[in-house]
Scaffold this motif. Structure first.
Motif, mmCIF file in Angstrom:
data_model
loop_
_atom_site.group_PDB
_atom_site.id
_atom_site.type_symbol
_atom_site.label_atom_id
_atom_site.label_comp_id
_atom_site.label_asym_id
_atom_site.label_seq_id
_atom_site.Cartn_x
_atom_site.Cartn_y
_atom_site.Cartn_z
ATOM 1 N N PRO A 168 -8.331 23.315 -3.816
ATOM 2 C CA PRO A 168 -7.267 23.235 -2.811
ATOM 3 C C PRO A 168 -5.910 22.806 -3.366
ATOM 4 O O PRO A 168 -4.875 23.231 -2.868
ATOM 5 C CB PRO A 168 -7.780 22.240 -1.774
ATOM 6 C CG PRO A 168 -8.940 21.571 -2.387
ATOM 7 C CD PRO A 168 -9.446 22.426 -3.495
ATOM 8 N N PRO A 207 -4.773 24.985 2.400
ATOM 9 C CA PRO A 207 -5.490 25.811 1.429
ATOM 10 C C PRO A 207 -6.628 26.582 2.091
ATOM 11 O O PRO A 207 -6.956 26.358 3.256
ATOM 12 C CB PRO A 207 -6.028 24.788 0.424
ATOM 13 C CG PRO A 207 -6.163 23.532 1.207
ATOM 14 C CD PRO A 207 -5.046 23.566 2.221
ATOM 15 N N ARG A 208 -7.221 27.456 1.337
ATOM 16 C CA ARG A 208 -8.380 28.233 1.793
ATOM 17 C C ARG A 208 -9.644 27.609 1.219
ATOM 18 O O ARG A 208 -9.603 26.824 0.278
ATOM 19 C CB ARG A 208 -8.274 29.686 1.316
ATOM 20 C CG ARG A 208 -6.984 30.381 1.687
ATOM 21 C CD ARG A 208 -6.966 30.757 3.127
ATOM 22 N NE ARG A 208 -5.669 31.329 3.508
ATOM 23 C CZ ARG A 208 -5.507 32.144 4.522
ATOM 24 N NH1 ARG A 208 -6.533 32.480 5.280
ATOM 25 N NH2 ARG A 208 -4.311 32.598 4.817
ATOM 26 N N ARG A 209 -10.779 27.988 1.790
ATOM 27 C CA ARG A 209 -12.078 27.559 1.256
ATOM 28 C C ARG A 209 -13.039 28.735 1.354
ATOM 29 O O ARG A 209 -12.877 29.622 2.198
ATOM 30 C CB ARG A 209 -12.636 26.358 2.001
ATOM 31 C CG ARG A 209 -13.065 26.665 3.412
ATOM 32 C CD ARG A 209 -13.759 25.485 4.099
ATOM 33 N NE ARG A 209 -14.042 25.813 5.474
ATOM 34 C CZ ARG A 209 -15.077 26.567 5.871
ATOM 35 N NH1 ARG A 209 -15.933 27.027 4.997
ATOM 36 N NH2 ARG A 209 -15.246 26.852 7.140
ATOM 37 N N THR A 255 -10.250 17.473 -4.887
ATOM 38 C CA THR A 255 -11.252 18.045 -5.782
ATOM 39 C C THR A 255 -11.831 16.963 -6.681
ATOM 40 O O THR A 255 -11.096 16.113 -7.197
ATOM 41 C CB THR A 255 -10.591 19.160 -6.629
ATOM 42 O OG1 THR A 255 -10.051 20.118 -5.729
ATOM 43 C CG2 THR A 255 -11.569 19.820 -7.556
ATOM 44 N N ASP A 273 -8.715 25.939 5.376
ATOM 45 C CA ASP A 273 -9.362 24.630 5.245
ATOM 46 C C ASP A 273 -8.390 23.524 5.654
ATOM 47 O O ASP A 273 -7.759 22.883 4.826
ATOM 48 C CB ASP A 273 -9.833 24.433 3.813
ATOM 49 C CG ASP A 273 -10.740 23.222 3.647
ATOM 50 O OD1 ASP A 273 -11.028 22.543 4.650
ATOM 51 O OD2 ASP A 273 -11.171 22.959 2.511
ATOM 52 N N GLU A 274 -8.281 23.310 6.962
ATOM 53 C CA GLU A 274 -7.377 22.279 7.499
ATOM 54 C C GLU A 274 -7.780 20.873 7.060
ATOM 55 O O GLU A 274 -6.946 19.995 6.927
ATOM 56 C CB GLU A 274 -7.371 22.331 9.037
ATOM 57 C CG GLU A 274 -6.839 23.612 9.614
ATOM 58 C CD GLU A 274 -5.326 23.688 9.690
ATOM 59 O OE1 GLU A 274 -4.651 22.700 9.335
ATOM 60 O OE2 GLU A 274 -4.821 24.740 10.090
ATOM 61 N N ASP A 275 -9.074 20.656 6.834
ATOM 62 C CA ASP A 275 -9.594 19.324 6.526
ATOM 63 C C ASP A 275 -10.034 19.193 5.073
ATOM 64 O O ASP A 275 -11.022 18.534 4.769
ATOM 65 C CB ASP A 275 -10.779 19.003 7.445
ATOM 66 C CG ASP A 275 -10.389 19.039 8.913
ATOM 67 O OD1 ASP A 275 -9.304 18.527 9.247
ATOM 68 O OD2 ASP A 275 -11.157 19.601 9.713
ATOM 69 N N TRP A 276 -9.282 19.802 4.160
ATOM 70 C CA TRP A 276 -9.671 19.792 2.751
ATOM 71 C C TRP A 276 -9.674 18.380 2.181
ATOM 72 O O TRP A 276 -8.978 17.491 2.671
ATOM 73 C CB TRP A 276 -8.771 20.708 1.935
ATOM 74 C CG TRP A 276 -7.342 20.268 1.809
ATOM 75 C CD1 TRP A 276 -6.334 20.462 2.704
ATOM 76 C CD2 TRP A 276 -6.769 19.552 0.723
ATOM 77 N NE1 TRP A 276 -5.172 19.916 2.234
ATOM 78 C CE2 TRP A 276 -5.405 19.350 1.011
ATOM 79 C CE3 TRP A 276 -7.273 19.068 -0.480
ATOM 80 C CZ2 TRP A 276 -4.547 18.686 0.156
ATOM 81 C CZ3 TRP A 276 -6.413 18.401 -1.335
ATOM 82 C CH2 TRP A 276 -5.065 18.219 -1.011
ATOM 83 N N THR A 277 -10.496 18.199 1.176
ATOM 84 C CA THR A 277 -10.580 16.913 0.492
ATOM 85 C C THR A 277 -10.209 17.128 -0.975
ATOM 86 O O THR A 277 -10.354 18.236 -1.498
ATOM 87 C CB THR A 277 -12.002 16.321 0.582
ATOM 88 O OG1 THR A 277 -12.926 17.258 0.032
ATOM 89 C CG2 THR A 277 -12.376 16.000 2.019
ATOM 90 N N CYS A 309 -4.264 25.970 -4.485
ATOM 91 C CA CYS A 309 -4.184 27.044 -3.483
ATOM 92 C C CYS A 309 -2.957 26.875 -2.592
ATOM 93 O O CYS A 309 -2.797 25.854 -1.931
ATOM 94 C CB CYS A 309 -5.448 27.037 -2.631
ATOM 95 S SG CYS A 309 -5.459 28.254 -1.306
ATOM 96 N N ARG A 349 -1.126 19.356 -4.715
ATOM 97 C CA ARG A 349 -0.619 20.629 -4.190
ATOM 98 C C ARG A 349 0.892 20.655 -4.282
ATOM 99 O O ARG A 349 1.530 19.619 -4.358
ATOM 100 C CB ARG A 349 -1.019 20.802 -2.714
ATOM 101 C CG ARG A 349 -2.513 20.977 -2.526
ATOM 102 C CD ARG A 349 -2.855 21.356 -1.095
ATOM 103 N NE ARG A 349 -2.654 22.807 -0.968
ATOM 104 C CZ ARG A 349 -2.049 23.399 0.040
ATOM 105 N NH1 ARG A 349 -1.577 22.693 1.037
ATOM 106 N NH2 ARG A 349 -1.903 24.699 0.077
#
Length: 108
Positions: free
Chosen positions: A66, A30-32, A93, A87-91, A69, A22
């Motif tokens: 993410p 980011p968003r999900r 890709t 998406d606070e807890d994004w992982t 994003c 990012r």
């Protein structure tokens, strides 16, 4: 956006794709897309600013990468069913998605 600014934005996107990271200056998470709520209309994909190009239609689902994003609300404003969330807890890709991203990236 001027042609020079668009070229710089596309270059920055290409760098994020190559690095799979990012933007360092992005403060918003980011968003999900919640797949169980999504109607796969692609409104979000068309609404995502070109310089980010974070949303992809994979046939059966639409996803947000993410790392691409910025967390801006452009896709949220376009979604007719409100299925896009922060998406606070994004992982990170996975490689199969990156393969799709790289195949669809603008080579210029």
């Amino acid at each position: 956006m001027s042609e020079h600014a668009m070229s710089a934005a596309q270059s920055a996107r290409a760098e994020r794709i190559a690095a799979r990271t990012r933007g360092d200056n992005w403060r918003k998470p980011p968003r999900r897309i919640e797949a169980s709520e999504c109607i796969t209309c692609d409104s979000c994909l068309r609404g995502c600013p070109e310089e980010f190009g974070a949303i992809f239609d994979r046939g059966l689902d639409v996803i947000i990468v993410p790392e691409l994003c910025s967390g801006c609300p452009a896709c949220v404003l376009e979604c007719p069913v409100d299925c896009i969330y922060v998406d606070e807890d994004w992982t990170p890709t996975d490689a199969s998605v990156w393969s799709h991203v790289e195949l669809t990236a603008d080579p210029s």
